[in-house]
Design a protein around this motif. Structure first.
Motif, PDB file in Angstrom:
ATOM      1  N   ASP A 286       1.104  -0.833  -0.326  1.00  0.00           N
ATOM      2  CA  ASP A 286       0.393  -0.180   0.596  1.00  0.00           C
ATOM      3  C   ASP A 286       0.493   1.304  -0.268  1.00  0.00           C
ATOM      4  N   ASP A 287       0.374   2.302   0.307  1.00  0.00           N
ATOM      5  CA  ASP A 287       0.896   3.456   0.141  1.00  0.00           C
ATOM      6  C   ASP A 287       2.414   3.280   1.127  1.00  0.00           C
TER       7      ASP A 287
ATOM      8  N   ILE B  28       8.766  -3.849   4.845  1.00  0.00           N
ATOM      9  CA  ILE B  28       9.265  -2.978   5.549  1.00  0.00           C
ATOM     10  C   ILE B  28       8.737  -1.346   5.057  1.00  0.00           C
ATOM     11  N   LYS B  29       8.743  -0.502   5.691  1.00  0.00           N
ATOM     12  CA  LYS B  29       8.241   0.301   5.838  1.00  0.00           C
ATOM     13  C   LYS B  29       8.589   1.602   4.965  1.00  0.00           C
ATOM     14  N   SER B  30       8.165   1.812   3.949  1.00  0.00           N
ATOM     15  CA  SER B  30       8.779   2.863   2.921  1.00  0.00           C
ATOM     16  C   SER B  30       7.939   3.446   1.232  1.00  0.00           C
ATOM     17  N   PRO B  31       8.452   4.086   0.960  1.00  0.00           N
ATOM     18  CA  PRO B  31       7.322   4.501  -0.348  1.00  0.00           C
ATOM     19  C   PRO B  31       7.387   3.494  -1.142  1.00  0.00           C
ATOM     20  N   PHE B  32       6.949   2.616  -1.929  1.00  0.00           N
ATOM     21  CA  PHE B  32       7.328   2.024  -3.442  1.00  0.00           C
ATOM     22  C   PHE B  32       8.529   2.887  -4.379  1.00  0.00           C
ATOM     23  N   LEU B  33       9.395   2.160  -4.852  1.00  0.00           N
ATOM     24  CA  LEU B  33       9.948   2.601  -5.918  1.00  0.00           C
ATOM     25  C   LEU B  33      10.085   2.287  -6.982  1.00  0.00           C
ATOM     26  N   PRO B  34       8.390   2.590  -7.921  1.00  0.00           N
ATOM     27  CA  PRO B  34       8.713   1.393  -9.337  1.00  0.00           C
ATOM     28  C   PRO B  34      10.232   1.522 -10.169  1.00  0.00           C
ATOM     29  N   ASP B  35      11.005   1.770 -10.463  1.00  0.00           N
ATOM     30  CA  ASP B  35      12.392   1.915 -11.174  1.00  0.00           C
ATOM     31  C   ASP B  35      13.522   0.969 -10.437  1.00  0.00           C
TER      32      ASP B  35
END
Length: 855
Positions: free
Chosen positions: A622-623, A670-677
């Motif tokens: 999720d976010d 883990i608590k982190s924003p998802f980084l698509p690249d």
């Protein structure tokens, strides 16, 4: 002659025991009759039948009183001849499991082929455990040298001096020590010291000596005993002759070879150096030595004239063969030629005299002589002693007696039967006095009766057909007997300063819950009996630990502390079955934290534990959360990890420190924003991101407690309420929560006194929280190993269930008993597990003990 001329007379002074004074009993009986009968009965002369009956009863009472005055050892002797079945000897009841370092030394020296031993506190562990002073975590490595060594309390090092060169005594010593290890303690090292050979050189002038070879052997024996003293064992009589009291002598472990004098043992500490002056003094004390010259102490490495420093990793031992080559025996200026072979043989013979045999128990304990069985219950009816004219004896009435005379005789016999029955019962009570003070039989009878059938002449037809059945039926007085038997048992317990009072009260309150289907009085009685039967072990082994070198599958292999607490709580001995597989079998486990300390095998596993592992995928949850795929990662919720391989100088990417918020079989969140690249398959194949554990805190895994429930706080959306039964926290205390997705971290708690099983944290409530998590007080000890015990109880048994608003909570009583019985220097934790938790614990615990046994 003086003894022969002394006249032997029977004293006419009044007897001290009134029950043996026939005339006093008769006078008292007549006074009583006069008060009762008044003017109705005025003739108290010997010819009166009532007086005759009184005389016979008084005689019977004097006989009973005489038997009561038998020696107590005779009264306690039954038909089987066992006098002291329920009385323990000093060696049984006053000895203890080793408590002090001196006690441990004695136990080791008692092992065959051990000459001496020393016990020291282990100041470090192997491997070394490090404490991070910043986050208080524990580690087995110290890469940046900022961590401090964590000292573990309760560990000992043992050093052994052998008697003989051959043979390995280390296994025997370890087996003996493991069998008497105390809870919260362990032996980090057991070392058999090698010998440091000591030689003497110089000249010895001798005087008049008949056999110079025997003289030389005696001289070498004296020096040998000075360099390496022999610990003496003594019999009980020898220790008493030293002026010691029996309680002082047997205070300590029971040894097979006898008793060791504490003062002597304290003198024989490990030698660190030898002084030539001491050797000279010993030589000059030998009768026949005139003078000594140029004495030197020599080892393979050095030669010293005044002081020889000894190797701390060895024990000094006199080398007689080389000393004979270096010493000169001189008489009248002439050097004497010695027969070296003869001296060595005589020396070895003298050394063999130091061997201590295993003593018979009679030389290590007070063995009281058995009493004589006097058969005090043997009753002879008073009707045998009446004048023949009464016709109630064996001969009865003559054939010419009329029917009326026969009827009157039968009436008198029936009347006297009441007295016969009472006096026969008193005799039986005296016969069974041993049973009154016994805890070997579970028979609750305290009022004993005896059949007079066949004892009273010609009276069997006067007894009812069911007389003996009625006499044997104690059901009507069962409760009275149980009350009285409990009082006798309370007396026996009080002799050992023990009490079951509180436990008995709980039995009555919980009698309806008990799965034993036993009335409280009977259960209390049996629990006390079981406690007293096992009391020598329960008392002396009260701090004894489980022998982890033996199989834990054997239900007998339990710590003495467990057995004592179980006995005090009426919990049955273990039968080898798992508690999680039983619905109502009571029991518990005692976990010693010191056994959980890392060993070298753990260090190797730990090194593998910190190896970097690949991450094969990043997926958006999720976010807030990202899922990291890593097969067989072995992480647990709450562990800290560091991710590497995704960042650059300007953009860290996923690189950094994280908490494994939630773990799945082959992934963790883990608590982190998802980084698509940075999450594409091609990026991962090119850069190969990795993760590694950064903190392994065994404190958390060992001492945390579960949070039973997270709930919203009415009227305050910024708070979450946590349910933890009996948490014991104070308001504004700092705690750490882990094992959750949304609540991990440190919080200051708010405690409401009206709701003692809840506390609140400053965190918005999340209804989507998948886990319940665990918590630990931040003030909790960061040393999870030293002097700490955890008791693990099941929470589903009848008596162990915790019920709200229960003023007599048996759980609280259990925890109080646990804390009262546990040695005060040990920190106690009590944990209550449900069936599922207990199944996991038992599986892990048994596996752990089995692995420990095989190390």
């Amino acid at each position: 002659m003086e003894t022969l001329n002394t006249s032997q007379t029977i004293s006419n002074a009044p007897l001290e025991e009134k029950g043996m004074d026939f005339q006093w009993l008769r006078d008292e009986g007549i006074k009583h009759l006069q008060r009762l009968s008044g003017a109705i009965w005025t003739d108290y002369n010997l010819h009166d039948p009532g007086v005759t009956i009184l005389d016979q009863l008084c005689y019977a009472l004097t006989d009973l009183s005489y038997r009561i005055d038998y020696d107590i050892d005779d009264l306690l002797t039954g038909k089987d001849g066992n006098t002291f079945e329920s009385l323990y000897s000093p060696a049984q009841i006053l000895t203890t499991n080793p408590v002090t370092l001196l006690d441990i030394r004695k136990i080791i020296i008692d092992v065959p082929d051990v000459k001496n031993a020393w016990v020291e506190l282990a100041m470090d562990t192997d491997p070394i455990i490090y404490l991070n002073p910043t986050d208080k975590s524990l580690r087995l490595t110290n890469p940046d040298e900022t961590n401090v060594v964590l000292p573990i309390k309760g560990l000992y090092k043992v050093f052994i001096e052998k008697k003989n060169v051959g043979g390995d005594v280390q296994p025997s010593v370890r087996k003996r020590l493991m069998a008497c290890r105390n809870v919260g303690e362990d032996f980090a090292e057991i070392t058999v010291l090698d010998s440091q050979m000591i030689y003497l050189s110089g000249n010895i002038e001798i005087g008049e000596v008949e056999d110079v070879n025997a003289f030389a052997a005696d001289l070498f024996l004296r020096i040998s005993r000075f360099i390496s003293p022999v610990i003496s064992f003594y019999t009980l009589d020898e220790m008493l002759q030293k002026g010691l009291q029996i309680d002082e002598i047997v205070d300590g472990p029971l040894l097979q070879h006898g008793f060791i004098d504490d003062e002597e043992l304290l003198k024989y500490d490990r030698k660190t150096e030898l002084h030539t002056s001491d050797i000279i003094r010993e030589l000059m004390d030998v009768q026949g030595v005139s003078a000594v010259n140029n004495i030197e102490l020599i080892t393979s490495a050095t030669s010293e004239k005044w002081r020889l420093i000894l190797d701390t990793q060895k024990t000094p031992k006199l080398d007689v063969t080389k000393s004979m080559d270096l010493l000169k025996f001189v008489k009248n200026g002439l050097t004497i030629t010695l027969d070296k072979e003869s001296i060595e043989n005589q020396y070895e013979t003298l050394l063999s005299a130091d061997e201590q045999p295993i003593l018979d128990i009679s030389e290590r304990d007070i063995v009281l002589p058995k009493g004589d069985y006097r058969n005090p219950g043997n009753y002879h009816s008073i009707q045998h002693h009446f004048p023949k004219a009464y016709g109630i004896g064996e001969l009865g009435l003559p054939e010419s007696a009329t029917i009326e005379q026969q009827a009157k005789t039968r009436q008198l016999k029936a009347y006297l039967l009441f007295f016969d029955q009472l006096i026969a019962n008193y005799h039986q009570q005296l016969e069974q006095v041993k049973e009154l003070f016994s805890f070997q039989s579970e028979d609750a009878t305290t009022y004993f009766r005896q059949s007079v059938k066949g004892l009273v002449p010609n009276a069997d037809d006067l007894l009812a057909a069911n007389y003996e059945e009625w006499l044997a039926d104690n059901s009507s007085q069962l409760e009275t007997d149980q009350i009285r038997k409990n009082k006798f048992l309370n007396h026996l317990l009080a002799r050992f300063n023990e009490s079951f009072t509180d436990y008995s009260l709980f039995l009555f309150d919980y009698s309806n819950k008990s799965s034993k289907n036993m009335a409280p009085l009977e259960q209390s009685m049996r629990d006390k009996m079981q406690f007293l039967r096992n009391y020598p072990a329960i008392s002396s082994d009260r701090f004894k630990a489980v022998d982890y070198t033996e199989s834990f599958a054997d239900p007998v292999n339990r710590s003495g502390l467990e057995k004592r607490i179980a006995a005090k709580l009426g919990i049955p001995a273990p039968d080898g079955t798992l508690l999680s597989e039983q619905e109502n079998r009571e029991g518990f486990y005692l976990l010693e934290h010191i056994l959980l300390r890392p060993i070298m095998e753990d260090y190797m596993a730990y090194a593998d534990f910190l190896v970097s592992r690949n991450i094969t995928a990043f997926e958006k949850v999720d976010d807030t959360y990202v899922k990291c795929t890593s097969k067989a990662h072995g992480l647990q919720s709450g562990e800290q990890v560091t991710i590497n391989g995704t960042g650059t100088l300007t953009d860290p990417g996923y690189d950094g420190d994280y908490i494994a918020e939630q773990v799945l079989p082959d992934s963790f969140l883990i608590k982190s924003p998802f980084l698509p690249d940075l999450s594409t398959e091609s990026f991962i194949q090119e850069h190969v991101p990795t993760w590694i554990r950064t903190t392994v805190d065994t404190t958390f895994l060992l001492l945390t407690r579960p949070i039973e429930e997270f709930a919203a706080v009415n009227g305050d959306p910024a708070l979450t309420r946590c349910k933890v039964t009996g948490h014991g926290l104070a308001d504004q205390e700092l705690i750490e929560i882990n094992g959750t997705v949304g609540y991990n971290g440190k919080f200051v708690v708010t405690v409401d006194e009206e709701q003692p099983d809840y506390f609140s944290i400053e965190k918005p409530f999340s209804a989507d929280e998948p886990g319940k998590g665990r918590w630990i007080s931040s003030s909790q000890k960061k040393d999870p190993y030293s002097l700490q015990l955890t008791y693990v109880f099941p929470n589903w048994q009848d008596r162990f269930k915790s019920e709200e608003k229960d003023d007599n909570n048996f759980r609280e009583f259990i925890e109080r008993v646990v804390r009262e019985e546990t040695p005060v220097h040990l920190t106690v934790y009590v944990r209550w597990l449900n069936k599922e938790e207990m199944a996991v614990f038992e599986t892990t615990y048994y596996q752990f003990l089995e692995q420990l046994r095989n190390t």
